[in-house]
Design a protein around this motif. Structure first.
Motif, PDB file in Angstrom:
ATOM      1  N   LEU A  44      15.524   3.592  40.453  1.00 27.74           N
ATOM      2  CA  LEU A  44      15.163   2.182  40.782  1.00 27.74           C
ATOM      3  C   LEU A  44      13.969   2.189  40.479  1.00 27.74           C
ATOM      4  O   LEU A  44      13.585   0.748  40.041  1.00 27.74           O
ATOM      5  CB  LEU A  44      15.255   2.231  42.343  1.00 27.74           C
ATOM      6  N   ALA A  45      13.008   3.286  41.243  1.00 31.27           N
ATOM      7  CA  ALA A  45      11.917   3.112  40.311  1.00 31.27           C
ATOM      8  C   ALA A  45      11.344   2.931  38.721  1.00 31.27           C
ATOM      9  O   ALA A  45      10.550   2.230  38.785  1.00 31.27           O
ATOM     10  CB  ALA A  45      10.816   4.543  40.805  1.00 31.27           C
ATOM     11  N   ALA A  46      11.964   3.417  37.887  1.00 24.95           N
ATOM     12  CA  ALA A  46      12.156   3.891  36.748  1.00 24.95           C
ATOM     13  C   ALA A  46      12.462   1.944  36.248  1.00 24.95           C
ATOM     14  O   ALA A  46      11.403   2.044  34.958  1.00 24.95           O
ATOM     15  CB  ALA A  46      13.316   4.475  35.811  1.00 24.95           C
ATOM     16  N   TYR A  47      12.998   1.307  36.414  1.00 21.82           N
ATOM     17  CA  TYR A  47      13.554  -0.007  35.914  1.00 21.82           C
ATOM     18  C   TYR A  47      12.119  -0.934  36.437  1.00 21.82           C
ATOM     19  O   TYR A  47      12.473  -1.955  36.373  1.00 21.82           O
ATOM     20  CB  TYR A  47      14.726  -0.551  36.263  1.00 21.82           C
ATOM     21  N   GLU A  51       8.021  -0.607  30.167  1.00 25.49           N
ATOM     22  CA  GLU A  51       7.920  -0.201  28.841  1.00 25.49           C
ATOM     23  C   GLU A  51      10.107   0.349  29.019  1.00 25.49           C
ATOM     24  O   GLU A  51      10.479  -0.537  28.145  1.00 25.49           O
ATOM     25  CB  GLU A  51       7.846   1.368  28.331  1.00 25.49           C
ATOM     26  N   ILE A  52       9.807   0.909  30.070  1.00 17.41           N
ATOM     27  CA  ILE A  52      11.799   0.076  30.189  1.00 17.41           C
ATOM     28  C   ILE A  52      12.316  -0.418  31.299  1.00 17.41           C
ATOM     29  O   ILE A  52      13.343  -1.155  29.862  1.00 17.41           O
ATOM     30  CB  ILE A  52      12.024   1.549  31.317  1.00 17.41           C
ATOM     31  N   ARG A  53      11.623  -1.894  30.949  1.00 21.32           N
ATOM     32  CA  ARG A  53      12.352  -2.874  31.420  1.00 21.32           C
ATOM     33  C   ARG A  53      11.976  -3.525  30.172  1.00 21.32           C
ATOM     34  O   ARG A  53      13.139  -4.652  29.434  1.00 21.32           O
ATOM     35  CB  ARG A  53      11.176  -3.284  31.914  1.00 21.32           C
ATOM     36  N   ARG A  58      19.945  -4.362  31.243  1.00 20.43           N
ATOM     37  CA  ARG A  58      20.241  -4.793  32.202  1.00 20.43           C
ATOM     38  C   ARG A  58      19.921  -3.698  33.442  1.00 20.43           C
ATOM     39  O   ARG A  58      19.295  -2.689  32.973  1.00 20.43           O
ATOM     40  CB  ARG A  58      21.731  -3.862  32.234  1.00 20.43           C
ATOM     41  N   ARG A  59      19.524  -4.074  34.763  1.00 17.12           N
ATOM     42  CA  ARG A  59      18.811  -3.278  36.044  1.00 17.12           C
ATOM     43  C   ARG A  59      19.402  -3.497  36.986  1.00 17.12           C
ATOM     44  O   ARG A  59      19.626  -4.406  37.457  1.00 17.12           O
ATOM     45  CB  ARG A  59      17.082  -3.464  35.881  1.00 17.12           C
ATOM     46  N   PRO A  60      19.053  -2.574  37.402  1.00 15.83           N
ATOM     47  CA  PRO A  60      19.807  -2.270  38.879  1.00 15.83           C
ATOM     48  C   PRO A  60      18.143  -3.304  40.281  1.00 15.83           C
ATOM     49  O   PRO A  60      16.873  -3.301  39.003  1.00 15.83           O
ATOM     50  CB  PRO A  60      19.291  -1.128  39.328  1.00 15.83           C
ATOM     51  N   ARG A  61      18.393  -3.806  40.859  1.00 16.81           N
ATOM     52  CA  ARG A  61      17.701  -4.288  41.991  1.00 16.81           C
ATOM     53  C   ARG A  61      17.417  -3.991  42.973  1.00 16.81           C
ATOM     54  O   ARG A  61      16.177  -4.423  44.271  1.00 16.81           O
ATOM     55  CB  ARG A  61      18.060  -6.549  42.219  1.00 16.81           C
ATOM     56  N   CYS A  62      18.405  -2.805  43.604  1.00 19.08           N
ATOM     57  CA  CYS A  62      17.965  -2.035  44.457  1.00 19.08           C
ATOM     58  C   CYS A  62      18.684  -0.855  44.459  1.00 19.08           C
ATOM     59  O   CYS A  62      19.720  -0.156  44.055  1.00 19.08           O
ATOM     60  CB  CYS A  62      18.883  -3.181  45.571  1.00 19.08           C
ATOM     61  N   GLU A  63      18.466   0.195  46.028  1.00 19.00           N
ATOM     62  CA  GLU A  63      19.199   1.485  45.682  1.00 19.00           C
ATOM     63  C   GLU A  63      20.313   1.116  46.212  1.00 19.00           C
ATOM     64  O   GLU A  63      21.588   2.268  45.474  1.00 19.00           O
ATOM     65  CB  GLU A  63      18.616   1.898  46.604  1.00 19.00           C
ATOM     66  N   ASP A 179      14.695  -9.373  26.622  1.00 19.95           N
ATOM     67  CA  ASP A 179      13.574 -10.234  27.133  1.00 19.95           C
ATOM     68  C   ASP A 179      12.597 -10.805  26.638  1.00 19.95           C
ATOM     69  O   ASP A 179      12.493 -12.325  26.911  1.00 19.95           O
ATOM     70  CB  ASP A 179      12.816 -10.163  28.552  1.00 19.95           C
ATOM     71  N   ASP A 180      12.492 -10.952  25.282  1.00 22.88           N
ATOM     72  CA  ASP A 180      11.308 -11.690  24.645  1.00 22.88           C
ATOM     73  C   ASP A 180      12.810 -12.360  23.327  1.00 22.88           C
ATOM     74  O   ASP A 180      11.829 -12.874  22.358  1.00 22.88           O
ATOM     75  CB  ASP A 180      10.552 -11.000  23.983  1.00 22.88           C
ATOM     76  N   GLY A 181      13.704 -12.178  23.732  1.00 26.28           N
ATOM     77  CA  GLY A 181      14.539 -13.369  22.323  1.00 26.28           C
ATOM     78  C   GLY A 181      15.166 -12.164  22.085  1.00 26.28           C
ATOM     79  O   GLY A 181      15.794 -10.720  22.363  1.00 26.28           O
ATOM     80  N   ARG A 182      15.521 -11.810  20.918  1.00 29.73           N
ATOM     81  CA  ARG A 182      17.168 -11.382  19.702  1.00 29.73           C
ATOM     82  C   ARG A 182      16.239 -10.432  19.176  1.00 29.73           C
ATOM     83  O   ARG A 182      15.192 -10.900  18.388  1.00 29.73           O
ATOM     84  CB  ARG A 182      17.245 -12.210  19.257  1.00 29.73           C
ATOM     85  N   HIS A 183      16.447  -9.489  18.953  1.00 33.39           N
ATOM     86  CA  HIS A 183      16.065  -7.986  18.111  1.00 33.39           C
ATOM     87  C   HIS A 183      16.891  -7.337  17.419  1.00 33.39           C
ATOM     88  O   HIS A 183      18.021  -7.642  17.106  1.00 33.39           O
ATOM     89  CB  HIS A 183      15.487  -7.171  19.043  1.00 33.39           C
ATOM     90  N   ASP A 184      16.464  -7.516  16.112  1.00 42.00           N
ATOM     91  CA  ASP A 184      16.801  -5.883  15.275  1.00 42.00           C
ATOM     92  C   ASP A 184      16.882  -5.128  15.760  1.00 42.00           C
ATOM     93  O   ASP A 184      16.122  -4.926  16.475  1.00 42.00           O
ATOM     94  CB  ASP A 184      16.164  -6.381  13.494  1.00 42.00           C
TER      95      ASP A 184
END
Length: 194
Positions: A44-47, A51-53, A58-63, A179-184
């Motif tokens: 959870l802390a990793a997210y 940089e990971i975000r 797709r990210r967990p919100r809680c344990e 998060d900032d839009g579409r990426h190649d």
């Protein structure tokens, strides 16, 4: 009605799920091991890391979410859909995550994904993990092709792929949402040597 294949599958069904998910040894004294319930706080802390975000939407919100993900990882293994490992030191400290997903046994193809915690970056942890997982998947299990993709803006992930023997095959235009839009996305692949 199921259709018969004209060729046998590259990886026979059942070859993976018959055995428990293995612990894989990697260089630098690292191990790739199945996730354990006690790893949830570190996962959870990793997210929370910027940089990971940036690269994982797709990210967990809680344990509780993390434990649900871990249960899903266990089901993926049983159903022969994927394998998910913690990248850890032999003392158990989690340094990152690596996965082999989207298993296609007929064609022998799977995808690799990974992240590492800030303290593990720049030390070869991701490269060693990708190399170890790739050797297991290609040489022991019999996959023919492993592929990974990453945003063209993620230079660190590109370096890991290249160092681990994944050749750059091209660019998939506007292929993923961040998060900032579409990426190649760059597409890399490593092929089993015959």
């Amino acid at each position: 009605m199921t259709r018969a294949l004209s060729t046998p599958p590259a990886v026979p069904s059942g070859v993976i799920s018959r055995s428990p998910q293995p612990v894989l040894r990697a260089a630098l004294g690292l191990v790739l091991r199945p996730w354990e319930p006690a790893d949830a706080p570190a996962f959870l802390a990793a997210y929370q890391d910027e940089e990971i975000r940036r690269w994982h939407t797709r990210r967990p919100r809680c344990e509780a979410d993390v434990q649900d993900w871990f249960a899903g990882y266990h089901r993926d293994w049983e159903r022969e859909k994927g394998g998910h490992w913690a990248i850890a030191r032999t003392d158990g400290d989690v340094l990152g995550r690596i996965a082999l997903r989207g298993w296609d046994f007929d064609d022998g193809v799977a995808g690799v994904g990974y992240w590492v915690l800030p303290a593990a970056r720049g030390a070869g942890v991701a490269t060693c993990a990708v190399t170890a997982l790739s050797a297991w998947a290609l040489d022991e299990i019999g996959f023919h092709r492993l592929q990974l993709d990453h945003s063209t803006r993620n230079q660190a992930s590109c370096r890991v792929a290249l160092k681990a023997g994944y050749l750059l095959e091209g660019t998939k235009r506007s292929a993923a949402v961040h998060d900032d839009g579409r990426h190649d996305m760059h597409l890399h692949a490593r092929i089993r040597q015959m």
